[in-house]
Design an enzyme around this catalytic site. Structure first.
Site, mmCIF file in Angstrom:
data_model
loop_
_atom_site.group_PDB
_atom_site.id
_atom_site.type_symbol
_atom_site.label_atom_id
_atom_site.label_comp_id
_atom_site.label_asym_id
_atom_site.label_seq_id
_atom_site.Cartn_x
_atom_site.Cartn_y
_atom_site.Cartn_z
ATOM 1 N N GLY A 110 -20.199 15.433 82.282
ATOM 2 C CA GLY A 110 -19.695 14.012 82.184
ATOM 3 C C GLY A 110 -18.904 13.650 83.456
ATOM 4 N N ASN A 111 -18.407 12.457 83.335
ATOM 5 C CA ASN A 111 -17.387 11.995 84.133
ATOM 6 C C ASN A 111 -16.250 11.104 83.432
ATOM 7 O OD1 ASN A 111 -18.035 8.811 84.658
ATOM 8 N ND2 ASN A 111 -20.060 10.126 85.177
ATOM 9 N N ARG A 112 -15.221 10.503 84.389
ATOM 10 C CA ARG A 112 -14.112 9.745 83.715
ATOM 11 C C ARG A 112 -14.494 8.435 83.558
ATOM 12 N NH1 ARG A 112 -9.018 11.188 86.678
ATOM 13 N NH2 ARG A 112 -8.161 10.275 84.926
ATOM 14 N N SER A 113 -15.594 7.952 83.873
ATOM 15 C CA SER A 113 -15.683 6.553 83.510
ATOM 16 C C SER A 113 -15.644 6.000 82.170
ATOM 17 C CB SER A 113 -17.268 5.871 84.239
ATOM 18 O OG SER A 113 -17.417 4.791 83.644
ATOM 19 N N ALA A 157 -21.104 4.958 86.091
ATOM 20 C CA ALA A 157 -21.110 6.242 87.080
ATOM 21 C C ALA A 157 -22.134 7.070 86.355
ATOM 22 C CB ALA A 157 -19.695 6.737 86.549
#
Ligand code: CTP
Length: 410
Positions: free
Chosen positions: A209-212, A277
Site C-alpha cells: 500500500g501507500n500513505r495516501s 495514489a
C-alpha cells in the site's frame, strides 16, 4: 466555496413534528466545522428538548428575547450570523417573517440580520397548499430568501403528500451554497474524482500500500458538489468520503478495480481528477492463505499495473478536462512537467511531500499547478478544501478556454 469551517450558523427550529430532523442538520453542520447557535421556539420545545441541541451544537439553546445572558440576544445572533437556516419552518413562522413581526427570539433574529436566510417549510399538505401560505413563501422567495423543500412523502399521522421536510443533507448543501455566494459554476457537469491509496494484496492478510489518506480527493469531491456538480468519487477510503446527495461513492481497493471503475465512468465525465495514489506494481501471485513466518521469507514477484491517467489521456472524450497529481520528493517541477506530458493530462497538481504540513494524511497542502499550455501557479499552504477550490478553478478555466469558440460553458 461552500466551506462551512468556522462559519457561524444560526439554526432556528420551530414547532413542527419535523423538529427532530433539525437535530441531524445540526450534527452535519457541526461535523462540517460550522459554529452552530440554535434558537428553539416555544413550539419547538414541545417536540424536542433543548438538551439534545445543547449537547450537539456549539452554543447553548436560546429560546427567549428576555431571559438570556446577553441583553440583546437577537442582534448578537442576527448580526454575527454568516447564515440563518430555519428548519422546520411552520406556517406561522412563514407568516410572521413575511410580515416583519418579531414576537419571539427567532423572528427578531431574522429581522436583525443581513446574512443569507434559508427557510425549510414542513407541514401538512392542506396547510402547505393554502393560498395564504403559498403567497407568503413566494413573497419571501422574491425577497431573496432561499426556500428549500418541502418534499412529497409520508407525513405525520400516516398521510402522504407535499409538506415533508427536505432531507437534512439537502438542507446542509443549501447552507453551503448560500455561503459560497451561490457560485454554481459546475451545475450540470459530471466530475469524476479518485481518492486514496490502492492496496495490492499479497495474501488475505497483507498488502502493498501507500500513505495516501484520500483527504485531498475527498475535498475535491465535496467542493465540486458544493459548486453544483454531480460527483462520482472512486475511493479506497469510502468511509471517509464526503456525504452529499449529489456524490456517489464507488468503493474500490486495488489498482485494477480503480482502473475498471474509472474506465466505466470516465466517458460520461466532464472533468476527471486522478487524486488517488495508484500502485505502480502488484504481486503476480496472491496467496489464498496467510503466508506463515515458518515457511521462510516469501519471494514476491511484481508486475506493473495499468497507468489509469495515461489511459485517460489516450481516450479522452471531447471537451473533457483531465487532471493528474504528482507527489514528489525531489525535482518537483521537472518531475511534474514530465508526467504532464507523458500522460497527456491537461493539468498536474504537484506537491512536495517532504515539505512540512503537506501531502499524505495532513489536513493542509501546498501545491504547484502546471498546465499543458505552460502555465504555472503556486497554491501556498492552505486547508485541503481551499487547495481543492484552486484546483477546480484552474480546471474550469481550462475547459472555458477550450470551449471559448464552441459556446459551451464550464
Ligand atoms: N497514476 C495512475 N495509474 C497508475 C499510477 C499513477 O493513474 N498506475 C496517476 C496518479 O493517480 C497521479 C499520476 O498518475 O494522478 C501520477 O502518479 P505518480 O505515482 O506520482 O506517478 P507515476 O507515474 O507512478 O510515476 P513515479 O512513480 O515514477 O513518480
Amino acid at each position: 466555496m461552500g466551506d462551512l469551517t468556522g462559519r457561524r450558523i444560526v439554526l432556528g427550529v420551530t414547532g413542527g413534528i419535523a423538529a427532530y430532523k433539525a437535530v441531524e442538520v445540526c450534527r452535519h453542520l457541526v461535523d462540517a466545522g460550522a459554529h452552530v447557535a440554535p434558537i428553539l421556539t416555544k413550539g419547538a420545545l414541545r417536540f424536542v428538548g433543548s438538551a439534545t441541541f445543547d449537547a450537539l451544537a456549539s452554543e447553548r439553546v436560546q429560546t427567549s428575547l428576555w431571559n438570556e445572558e446577553h441583553p440583546i440576544p437577537h442582534t448578537r445572533l442576527g448580526q454575527g450570523a454568516d447564515a440563518i437556516v430555519v428548519c422546520p419552518a411552520t406556517a406561522r413562522l412563514l407568516a410572521d417573517y413575511r410580515s416583519g413581526r418579531s414576537g419571539d427570539l427567532l423572528t427578531a433574529t431574522l429581522l436583525a440580520t443581513r446574512a443569507p436566510v434559508i427557510v425549510c417549510p414542513a407541514m401538512h399538505t392542506e396547510m402547505w397548499e393554502q393560498p395564504a401560505v403559498q403567497e407568503n413563501v413566494q413573497v419571501l422567495a422574491a425577497r431573496g430568501v432561499e426556500i428549500v423543500g418541502p418534499d412529497e412523502g409520508r407525513l405525520a399521522g400516516g398521510d402522504v403528500g407535499a409538506g415533508r421536510l427536505a432531507e437534512p443533507m439537502v438542507i446542509v448543501e443549501a447552507v453551503e451554497r448560500a455561503l459560497s455566494g451561490g457560485g454554481r459554476d459546475l451545475e450540470g457537469r459530471t466530475v469524476l474524482v479518485t481518492a486514496g491509496g490502492t492496496r495490492e494484496p499479497i495474501c488475505p492478510v497483507r498488502y502493498i500500500g501507500n500513505r495516501s489518506s484520500g483527504k485531498q480527493g475527498h475535498a475535491l469531491a465535496a467542493e465540486a458538489a458544493a459548486r453544483g456538480a454531480k460527483v462520482l468519487c472512486v475511493s479506497t477510503a469510502p468511509g471517509h468520503a464526503p456525504d452529499a446527495s449529489t456524490i456517489e461513492v464507488i468503493a474500490v481497493e486495488t489498482a485494477a478495480e480503480m482502473a475498471a471503475a474509472v474506465g466505466h465512468l470516465a466517458p460520461g465525465a466532464d472533468y476527471v481528477f486522478m487524486a488517488a495514489a495508484v500502485a505502480d506494481f502488484r504481486p503476480v501471485e496472491v496467496s489464498d492463505e496467510k503466508i506463515k513466518k515458518a515457511d521462510g521469507l516469501p519471494e514476491i514477484r511484481l508486475e506493473p499495473t495499468a497507468d489509469i491517467l495515461a489511459e485517460l489521456g489516450r481516450t479522452r472524450t471531447s471537451g473533457q478536462v483531465i487532471v493528474g497529481f504528482a507527489a514528489e520528493t525531489t525535482d518537483l517541477r521537472q518531475n511534474a512537467a514530465a508526467k504532464l506530458a507523458a500522460k497527456g493530462a491537461d493539468l498536474i497538481v504537484a506537491n512536495d511531500v517532504t515539505a512540512p504540513d503537506t501531502g499524505f494524511d495532513h489536513d493542509t497542502n501546498a501545491v504547484v499547478l502546471l498546465d499543458a499550455d505552460g502555465g504555472e501557479a503556486e497554491v501556498p499552504l492552505a486547508g485541503k478544501r481551499q487547495v481543492a477550490r484552486a484546483v477546480l478553478d484552474a480546471a474550469v478555466d481550462i475547459r472555458r478556454r477550450r470551449m471559448a469558440g464552441g459556446g459551451v460553458g464550464s
